[in-house]
Design a protein around this motif. Structure first.
Motif, mmCIF file in Angstrom:
data_model
loop_
_atom_site.group_PDB
_atom_site.id
_atom_site.type_symbol
_atom_site.label_atom_id
_atom_site.label_comp_id
_atom_site.label_asym_id
_atom_site.label_seq_id
_atom_site.Cartn_x
_atom_site.Cartn_y
_atom_site.Cartn_z
ATOM 1 N N ALA A 4 -42.208 47.615 50.518
ATOM 2 C CA ALA A 4 -40.912 47.853 51.161
ATOM 3 C C ALA A 4 -40.528 49.324 51.056
ATOM 4 N N VAL A 5 -40.016 49.857 52.153
ATOM 5 C CA VAL A 5 -39.560 51.237 52.168
ATOM 6 C C VAL A 5 -38.065 51.248 51.881
ATOM 7 N N PRO A 6 -37.618 52.036 50.888
ATOM 8 C CA PRO A 6 -36.181 52.061 50.592
ATOM 9 C C PRO A 6 -35.398 52.577 51.779
ATOM 10 N N PRO A 7 -34.189 52.062 51.983
ATOM 11 C CA PRO A 7 -33.389 52.524 53.115
ATOM 12 C C PRO A 7 -33.014 53.984 52.972
ATOM 13 N N ALA A 8 -32.872 54.658 54.110
ATOM 14 C CA ALA A 8 -32.456 56.056 54.089
ATOM 15 C C ALA A 8 -31.011 56.135 53.606
ATOM 16 N N PRO A 9 -30.640 57.213 52.924
ATOM 17 C CA PRO A 9 -29.251 57.353 52.476
ATOM 18 C C PRO A 9 -28.289 57.313 53.663
ATOM 19 N N ARG A 10 -27.181 56.632 53.489
ATOM 20 C CA ARG A 10 -26.188 56.580 54.558
ATOM 21 C C ARG A 10 -25.307 57.828 54.488
ATOM 22 N N PRO A 11 -24.657 58.189 55.586
ATOM 23 C CA PRO A 11 -23.763 59.363 55.574
ATOM 24 C C PRO A 11 -22.577 59.126 54.630
ATOM 25 N N VAL A 12 -22.379 60.039 53.684
ATOM 26 C CA VAL A 12 -21.288 59.864 52.714
ATOM 27 C C VAL A 12 -20.495 61.150 52.494
ATOM 28 N N THR A 13 -20.693 62.153 53.341
ATOM 29 C CA THR A 13 -19.921 63.388 53.231
ATOM 30 C C THR A 13 -19.225 63.635 54.562
ATOM 31 N N PRO A 14 -18.158 64.436 54.575
ATOM 32 C CA PRO A 14 -17.469 64.682 55.849
ATOM 33 C C PRO A 14 -18.405 65.172 56.951
ATOM 34 N N THR A 15 -19.333 66.073 56.614
ATOM 35 C CA THR A 15 -20.222 66.629 57.627
ATOM 36 C C THR A 15 -21.189 65.595 58.169
ATOM 37 N N ALA A 216 -15.824 71.478 36.799
ATOM 38 C CA ALA A 216 -16.283 71.235 38.168
ATOM 39 C C ALA A 216 -16.104 69.750 38.468
ATOM 40 N N VAL A 217 -15.369 69.450 39.519
ATOM 41 C CA VAL A 217 -15.039 68.064 39.846
ATOM 42 C C VAL A 217 -15.660 67.713 41.197
ATOM 43 N N ASP A 218 -16.462 66.666 41.221
ATOM 44 C CA ASP A 218 -17.198 66.280 42.421
ATOM 45 C C ASP A 218 -16.371 65.352 43.308
ATOM 46 N N ASN A 219 -16.763 65.279 44.578
ATOM 47 C CA ASN A 219 -16.194 64.345 45.563
ATOM 48 C C ASN A 219 -14.722 64.591 45.853
ATOM 49 N N THR A 220 -14.286 65.841 45.788
ATOM 50 C CA THR A 220 -12.874 66.111 46.045
ATOM 51 C C THR A 220 -12.549 66.202 47.538
ATOM 52 N N LEU A 221 -13.555 66.034 48.390
ATOM 53 C CA LEU A 221 -13.315 65.829 49.831
ATOM 54 C C LEU A 221 -13.511 64.362 50.206
ATOM 55 N N LEU A 222 -14.215 63.621 49.413
ATOM 56 C CA LEU A 222 -14.424 62.170 49.503
ATOM 57 C C LEU A 222 -14.454 61.633 50.936
ATOM 58 N N GLN A 223 -15.446 62.042 51.689
ATOM 59 C CA GLN A 223 -15.663 61.512 53.039
ATOM 60 C C GLN A 223 -14.485 61.748 53.982
ATOM 61 N N GLY A 224 -13.656 62.735 53.660
ATOM 62 C CA GLY A 224 -12.485 63.010 54.490
ATOM 63 C C GLY A 224 -11.302 62.115 54.203
ATOM 64 N N GLN A 225 -11.418 61.245 53.226
ATOM 65 C CA GLN A 225 -10.348 60.302 52.922
ATOM 66 C C GLN A 225 -9.046 60.959 52.445
ATOM 67 N N PRO A 226 -9.089 62.031 51.652
ATOM 68 C CA PRO A 226 -7.822 62.588 51.153
ATOM 69 C C PRO A 226 -6.847 63.028 52.234
#
Length: 268
Positions: A4-15, A216-226
């Motif tokens: 089995a081939v692992p699924p490709a990563p899904r889009p999770v950033t604003p860009t 340093a704090v990650d995910n502070t754009l969080l997919q555009g949710q903020p």
């Protein structure tokens, strides 16, 4: 039998989310749409979709050990029912990845950091990227609430000589922060988003931060949710956190649009 081939990563950033949306819109355009509109939409799609691959190509390559850890993370059975997480669903998209790993390593060297605290480590990619940049005798203390993923991280970190610099603290990060002794030169926060404000308060109100330390704090754009009209609970929590930091006169900060957003914070 084919493996089995692992699924490709899904889009999770604003860009990457923007690139997917533009791609789907371009594919659905019917006859009668002016050619110049179609061309402009496709240029916008290519502009958004090409950014992350270009960043990868223009950033120093990851080490062989980091590449192996990333491969193992991609191939782990995250969708399996056998995987039970105490911190919610686990997925390969939680990996910090190549460019962000290099960014963290750059910070370590710029700050001449010797002690680094990580709040939320997942499979250990960011911890290893940091450890590889530390001077001899440096250490990373990584907090991870989930025993399953902490076990994977320990196993995979032990495949690299630099992994020996990483100590994993399993359990509630708040409880771990209460008993840790500082100071730390760099703190990387990439944990539950609803806990960000509390982690921040405990860091700023304690002696855990060395003079000149950077958080340093990650995910502070969080997919555009903020800045969405109807954010998720995590998106609203990140928006509140971002405002908390912006309103705090004790610090200066910059939100860097790297991947899903990284905010750099230091006391003034």
């Amino acid at each position: 039998m084919t493996e089995a081939v692992p699924p490709a990563p899904r889009p999770v950033t604003p860009t990457t989310i923007l690139a997917r949306e533009l791609d789907e819109i371009a594919d659905r355009l019917g006859d009668g749409v002016p050619a110049d509109v179609v061309a402009r939409l496709r240029r916008a799609r290519d502009l958004a979709g090409g950014l992350d691959p270009y960043l990868d190509r223009c950033t120093s390559p990851e080490s062989a050990d980091l590449a192996e850890l990333a491969r193992r993370t991609r191939e782990a059975p995250w969708a399996s029912r056998e995987v039970v997480s105490g911190s919610g669903p686990l997925e390969q998209e939680m990996l910090s990845g190549h460019v962000e790993g290099r960014f963290l390593a750059f910070l370590v060297r710029m700050l001449r950091a010797r002690r680094v605290l990580e709040i939320g480590m997942f499979t250990g990619y960011s911890a290893l990227a940091i450890a590889e940049a530390l001077p001899e005798g440096g250490e990373v203390v990584a907090c991870e609430v989930d025993p399953y993923v902490a076990g994977l991280a320990r196993e995979w970190l032990d495949l690299s000589p630099a992994g020996a610099a990483v100590t994993i603290e399993v359990g509630s990060a708040v409880e771990t922060l209460d008993r840790l002794e500082g100071p730390f030169d760099l703190v990387f926060v990439d944990a539950d988003k609803t806990g960000y404000a509390e982690y921040y308060r405990r860091l700023l109100d304690s002696d855990l931060l060395a003079p000149g330390a950077v958080v340093a704090v990650d995910n502070t754009l969080l997919q555009g949710q903020p800045w969405a009209d109807d954010p998720t609970a995590n998106g609203a929590a990140v928006a509140r956190f971002n405002q908390l930091v912006a309103d705090d006169p004790r610090v200066e900060q910059v939100l860097v649009p790297l991947r899903d957003g990284v905010t750099l914070i230091r006391r003034v």
